[in-house]
Design an enzyme around this catalytic site. Structure first.
Site, PDB file in Angstrom:
ATOM      1  N   MET A  81     -15.505 -38.662 -34.092  1.00 41.79           N
ATOM      2  CA  MET A  81     -15.194 -39.274 -32.802  1.00 41.79           C
ATOM      3  C   MET A  81     -15.614 -38.377 -31.630  1.00 41.79           C
ATOM      4  O   MET A  81     -15.889 -37.195 -31.792  1.00 41.79           O
ATOM      5  CB  MET A  81     -13.693 -39.562 -32.703  1.00 41.79           C
ATOM      6  CG  MET A  81     -13.183 -40.602 -33.672  1.00 41.79           C
ATOM      7  SD  MET A  81     -11.411 -40.941 -33.488  1.00 41.79           S
ATOM      8  CE  MET A  81     -11.389 -41.842 -31.930  1.00 41.79           C
ATOM      9  N   HIS A  82     -15.649 -38.980 -30.454  1.00 41.56           N
ATOM     10  CA  HIS A  82     -15.680 -38.310 -29.153  1.00 41.56           C
ATOM     11  C   HIS A  82     -17.016 -37.681 -28.762  1.00 41.56           C
ATOM     12  O   HIS A  82     -17.215 -37.343 -27.600  1.00 41.56           O
ATOM     13  CB  HIS A  82     -14.607 -37.210 -29.069  1.00 41.56           C
ATOM     14  CG  HIS A  82     -13.244 -37.595 -29.492  1.00 41.56           C
ATOM     15  ND1 HIS A  82     -12.559 -38.664 -28.952  1.00 41.56           N
ATOM     16  CD2 HIS A  82     -12.409 -37.056 -30.422  1.00 41.56           C
ATOM     17  CE1 HIS A  82     -11.373 -38.760 -29.525  1.00 41.56           C
ATOM     18  NE2 HIS A  82     -11.264 -37.806 -30.427  1.00 41.56           N
ATOM     19  N   ASP A 240     -13.851 -42.217 -37.577  1.00 41.78           N
ATOM     20  CA  ASP A 240     -13.509 -41.666 -38.896  1.00 41.78           C
ATOM     21  C   ASP A 240     -12.055 -41.907 -39.270  1.00 41.78           C
ATOM     22  O   ASP A 240     -11.753 -42.275 -40.416  1.00 41.78           O
ATOM     23  CB  ASP A 240     -13.859 -40.183 -38.987  1.00 41.78           C
ATOM     24  CG  ASP A 240     -13.310 -39.339 -37.842  1.00 41.78           C
ATOM     25  OD1 ASP A 240     -12.557 -39.856 -36.989  1.00 41.78           O
ATOM     26  OD2 ASP A 240     -13.651 -38.138 -37.801  1.00 41.78           O
TER      27      ASP A 240
END
Length: 500
Positions: A81-82, A240
């Protein structure tokens, strides 16, 4: 027999998994790639590495497959992520991706609070401004690399870039977009209000789709590079943790997941979009349609154990390191550990705090330290469970996956510390299974993700809390919680002596 592929684009490697319609894992191929760490606190990756290694992995998978490639009907994704990937108008990458574990953006987090306000930020995005999220990274590039920012036409998250290369289609999906601080989580749309307040052009945000939505088929070029059929359907996939939840059957109210990898996660399914946890835990869109999940994070869960092994038992495997763990009594003979090696996330969003061993004495052996580390990791995860329970959630049954599910003693420790039944799955492969399930559902094999989970996930063993152990751990947990407040000022004073 029909097949799907689940691609899990992790921080250190990509895992590609072939699954059949009976939910069996037929083959798995992993390929690793490096981090780029130019300065202390920086963590980047070259997006081309993701493409190259995924291509290699899928090609290997196809070459090893016993059936015919046309039997692979779909492919979907799980991703770290991110991370920020910036593309120009020609959809070329402008710079290395800035990853979730990059901590350079403390200043930009404060800017977000100053421009948006903490209350409005929580109201819209359901999450606090933390260094790991995407928006602070975008503002950092705007401030420190204005030439690059001025060329940006769109940003993508890591797995979304990989999918774009495979299909030629630009999209993000709700579960990953929820980790950007730009999504209105409840309304499932990019927040123009946030964009306007922080000075980010709304056109930088890609079109949104659901995790199980079809986004086309793979390109002829990617088909030729991998050996896949160009008719292979591609589905959006999920973050995820969302895919980890899907792959573990966390698909209805009351279901909770404990995942211990490099970091540790406690994740609980939510039906409502209006719960208020005051930003103490993360609140994201699920990969399941019209669902959400709340999540607490321990930054250095499994990493605490791997650090200890690398420093004090480099030549041994984990089985030997954990040998005798069950012989050490609860409380590790008076030794406590806090897993703050790289700071902490839940419940202390603190980049400065560091780990402590409390109560060390000459009689302690290595196995005492090992037990203390495992108990400390579990205590940290229990802080998230305590927040859930304080907000009225019932947590009495938890699916455990990752490194913490590979040792029976640790599974029992989880049951006793969490005071909940712990479930170990028969075939636990984490987010890659969730990605495969999204492809199977998208292909129409099942009428729902829950039906898919009934086939793809099976419980192997159950660990019940032992009442006398629960009582001891409740006492120890209170002592553990005091360590943060007692060491916070000390760690801040030591900050100037740490490598910069």
């Amino acid at each position: 027999m029909r097949y799907v592929i689940g691609v899990d684009l992790g921080t250190s490697a990509v895992k590609v998994m072939l699954m059949n319609e009976e939910g069996l894992v037929c083959d798995t191929v992993s390929k690793s790639y490096p981090l780029i760490q130019k300065k202390s606190g920086y963590s980047e990756q070259a997006p081309q590495e993701w493409v190259d290694k995924t291509t290699e992995a899928i090609k290997t998978l196809v070459n090893q497959m016993e059936g015919h490639v046309d039997q692979i009907e779909g492919i979907s994704f799980s991703g770290q992520m991110h991370g920020l990937v910036l593309l120009n108008e020609d959809h070329h990458v402008l710079r290395e991706a800035i990853l979730w574990n990059d901590t350079r953006t403390t200043e930009q987090c404060q800017q977000i609070y100053d421009l948006v306000g903490p209350d409005k930020l929580l109201q819209i995005t359901k999450n606090p401004a933390l260094e790991g999220f995407t928006l602070p990274k975008l503002l950092w590039v705007k401030q420190h690399e204005p030439d690059i920012y001025s060329q940006a036409a769109v940003f993508l998250l890591p797995k979304d870039y990989l999918r774009f290369v495979m299909t030629g289609q630009l999209h993000s999906e709700y579960s990953d977009a929820a980790g950007t601080l730009l999504l209105d989580v409840a309304e499932k749309r990019w927040s123009k209000e946030i964009c306007d307040l922080v000075g980010v052009e709304p056109h930088l945000c890609p079109p949104l789709v659901a995790s199980h939505d079809s986004v086309g088929t793979i390109t002829k070029a990617f088909a030729q590079a991998t050996g896949l059929s160009s008719t292979t359907k591609v589905f959006a996939g999920g973050a995820d943790n969302a895919c980890g939840a899907i792959g573990s059957g966390i698909l209805s109210q009351g279901k909770t997941l404990c995942s211990i990898g490099t970091s540790g996660v406690v994740l609980s399914y939510e039906e409502r979009n209006d719960l208020d946890f005051e930003g103490k835990v993360h609140y994201f869109n699920h990969g399941e349609a019209q669902a959400f999940y709340t999540m607490g994070v321990t930054l250095a869960a499994g990493y605490s154990l791997s650090w200890f092994k690398d420093i004090f038992a480099a030549d041994e495997d984990y089985e030997r390191l954990l040998a005798g763990l069950e012989e050490v009594p609860i409380g590790a003979n008076g030794l406590l550990f806090t897993p703050y090696l790289v700071g902490e996330r839940t419940p202390h969003a603190d980049a400065t705090i560091r780990s402590s061993f409390i109560g060390v004495e000459a009689s302690h052996k290595r196995k005492d330290f090992t037990r203390a580390i495992i108990e400390g990791i579990t205590f940290s995860l229990n802080e998230s469970i305590a927040i859930f329970r304080a907000n009225g959630k019932k947590i009495d049954r938890i699916v455990s996956i990752g490194g913490g599910a590979k040792n029976e003693t640790w599974l029992q420790i989880q049951a006793d510390v969490f005071d909940a039944t712990i479930v170990k799955l028969a075939n636990e492969q984490g987010p890659a299974v969730g990605a495969g399930m999204l492809a199977a559902y998208g292909c129409g094999w099942f009428d729902s993700l829950q039906q898919c989970a009934d086939v793809f996930t099976t419980e192997a063993q159950v660990y019940e809390p032992i009442p006398e152990n629960v009582a001891k751990y409740k006492t120890l947990f209170k002592i553990y919680q005091d360590i943060y407040t007692q060491t916070k000022d000390l760690n801040e004073a030591l900050q100037t002596f740490r490598p910069q």
